[in-house]
Design a protein around this motif. Structure first.
Motif, mmCIF file in Angstrom:
data_model
loop_
_atom_site.group_PDB
_atom_site.id
_atom_site.type_symbol
_atom_site.label_atom_id
_atom_site.label_comp_id
_atom_site.label_asym_id
_atom_site.label_seq_id
_atom_site.Cartn_x
_atom_site.Cartn_y
_atom_site.Cartn_z
ATOM 1 N N GLY A 72 0.778 -1.232 0.000
ATOM 2 C CA GLY A 72 0.000 0.000 0.000
ATOM 3 C C GLY A 72 0.808 1.280 0.000
ATOM 4 N N THR A 73 2.141 1.177 0.040
ATOM 5 C CA THR A 73 3.000 2.355 0.113
ATOM 6 C C THR A 73 3.712 2.598 -1.217
ATOM 7 O OG1 THR A 73 3.426 1.998 2.468
ATOM 8 C CG2 THR A 73 4.975 3.414 1.277
ATOM 9 N N PRO A 74 3.474 3.725 -1.884
ATOM 10 C CA PRO A 74 4.240 4.039 -3.093
ATOM 11 C C PRO A 74 5.723 4.205 -2.732
ATOM 12 C CG PRO A 74 2.277 5.415 -2.942
ATOM 13 C CD PRO A 74 2.436 4.738 -1.617
ATOM 14 N N ILE A 75 6.590 3.576 -3.537
ATOM 15 C CA ILE A 75 8.020 3.573 -3.240
ATOM 16 C C ILE A 75 8.715 4.682 -4.018
ATOM 17 C CG2 ILE A 75 10.143 2.222 -3.285
ATOM 18 C CD1 ILE A 75 7.995 1.259 -1.277
ATOM 19 N N ASN A 76 9.551 5.456 -3.291
ATOM 20 C CA ASN A 76 10.350 6.496 -3.925
ATOM 21 C C ASN A 76 11.782 6.405 -3.412
ATOM 22 O OD1 ASN A 76 10.432 7.878 -1.348
ATOM 23 N ND2 ASN A 76 8.354 8.628 -1.793
ATOM 24 N N GLU A 77 12.601 7.378 -3.766
ATOM 25 C CA GLU A 77 14.013 7.341 -3.377
ATOM 26 C C GLU A 77 14.205 7.350 -1.862
ATOM 27 O OE1 GLU A 77 16.830 6.980 -5.018
ATOM 28 O OE2 GLU A 77 15.770 6.700 -6.914
ATOM 29 N N ASP A 78 13.238 7.907 -1.137
ATOM 30 C CA ASP A 78 13.398 8.055 0.312
ATOM 31 C C ASP A 78 12.964 6.837 1.117
ATOM 32 O OD1 ASP A 78 14.356 10.663 -0.019
ATOM 33 O OD2 ASP A 78 12.311 11.496 -0.038
#
Length: 292
Positions: A72-78
């Motif tokens: 459920g969590t969009p993944i980004n660089e952070d």
């Protein structure tokens, strides 16, 4: 199919494109999900994009265009660490994951990176090794292990982080039949404990035996998917991907087995042949009584 596709996916990947620095297109137009309680097998020829797809599932690689959502969590660089904790990756070359002087140190290495206290980390590492029946290896030097033992240690090293999904790139590659069976049994055991599994393999019989869902890849895309029975009896699809059906499917076709439930595994084929033989024997005995 065992996977619960009515639930939200554990991993949801949308990749419009991924191109390597040398200009090679590794993947394009891929929508791929992993659901709770399933084993997914990726099959396809060399260069089909299987490894590229799998390395996107825990943000080892990221789409040029697209999105990865994990739990459920969009993944980004952070927050790539979230993807790597929830999606454990066991590489084909086990040596790339073996970094410590002993097996136990290697398995607890990831926990140390997450700040888990030493005593707790050691206890959880021993539990993970026990899960894959490799506790006897804890004091061994990783690089001196056999190929099968290294795979089990790599598996323990991701299990210890308690992921919801485990990804395995060619888990049986280079293993003899006994070691292959051992690793395959551990994969099935992990799935039975509630962890979803994604694996790539060139061993079609293995894919037929363990997978709930088969995804066929060709030229960087998933060209079709379905249950093992749906995929492995679709000869046009297999030909498009330059693949052969499993042994059980070939034998069933060669002998003209007239059945509604088509076998895809050796066990299913043996069972059907045994039933067929029993029916013929019973019929023969009835006919024999009639002529007496």
């Amino acid at each position: 199919m065992k996977g619960n596709e009515t639930a939200d996916p554990l991993v949801d990947l949308h990749c419009e494109a991924h191109t390597y620095p040398d200009g090679t297109v590794g993947m394009h137009d891929v929508d791929f999900q992993v659901y709770p309680d399933e084993v997914v097998a990726l099959i396809g020829g060399n260069g089909a994009g299987k490894s590229t797809l799998m390395e996107h599932l825990n943000a080892t690689l990221v789409p040029d265009e697209g999105e990865l959502v994990v739990d459920g969590t969009p993944i980004n660089e952070d927050n790539k660490s979230h993807a790597r904790k929830e999606v454990g990756f066991v590489f084909q070359d086990a040596d790339t994951q073996l970094v410590a002087p002993t097996v136990l140190d290697d398995v607890l290495f990831g926990l140390q990176n997450y700040g888990v206290p030493a005593d707790e980390a050691k206890e959880r590492a021993r539990e993970a090794l026990a899960t894959v029946d490799a506790g006897y290896l804890e004091d061994r030097i990783p690089h001196y292990l056999s190929g099968g033992e290294k795979r089990l240690v790599g598996l323990a090293g991701v299990l210890v982080l308690e992921p919801s999904v485990i990804v395995l790139d060619e888990p049986l590659a280079g293993l003899d039949p006994n070691r292959s069976r051992l690793v395959a049994d551990r994969i099935e055991q992990i799935h039975e404990e509630g962890i979803s599994v994604v694996l790539s393999t060139h061993d079609i019989d293995f894919a037929a035996d363990v997978a709930d869902r088969i995804c066929v890849m060709s030229e960087g895309n998933v060209i079709d998917e379905g249950t093992p029975r749906e995929v492995f009896y679709d000869l046009e699809l297999l030909a498009e991907a330059n693949l052969h059906p499993p042994s059980a499917v070939r034998v069933a076709r060669d002998i003209g087995l007239d059945i509604e439930t088509q076998p895809v595994t050796e066990a299913e084929l043996v069972e059907l042949l045994s039933e067929d033989e029993s029916e013929r024997t019973a019929t023969s005995q009835v006919d024999g009584h009639r002529t007496d």
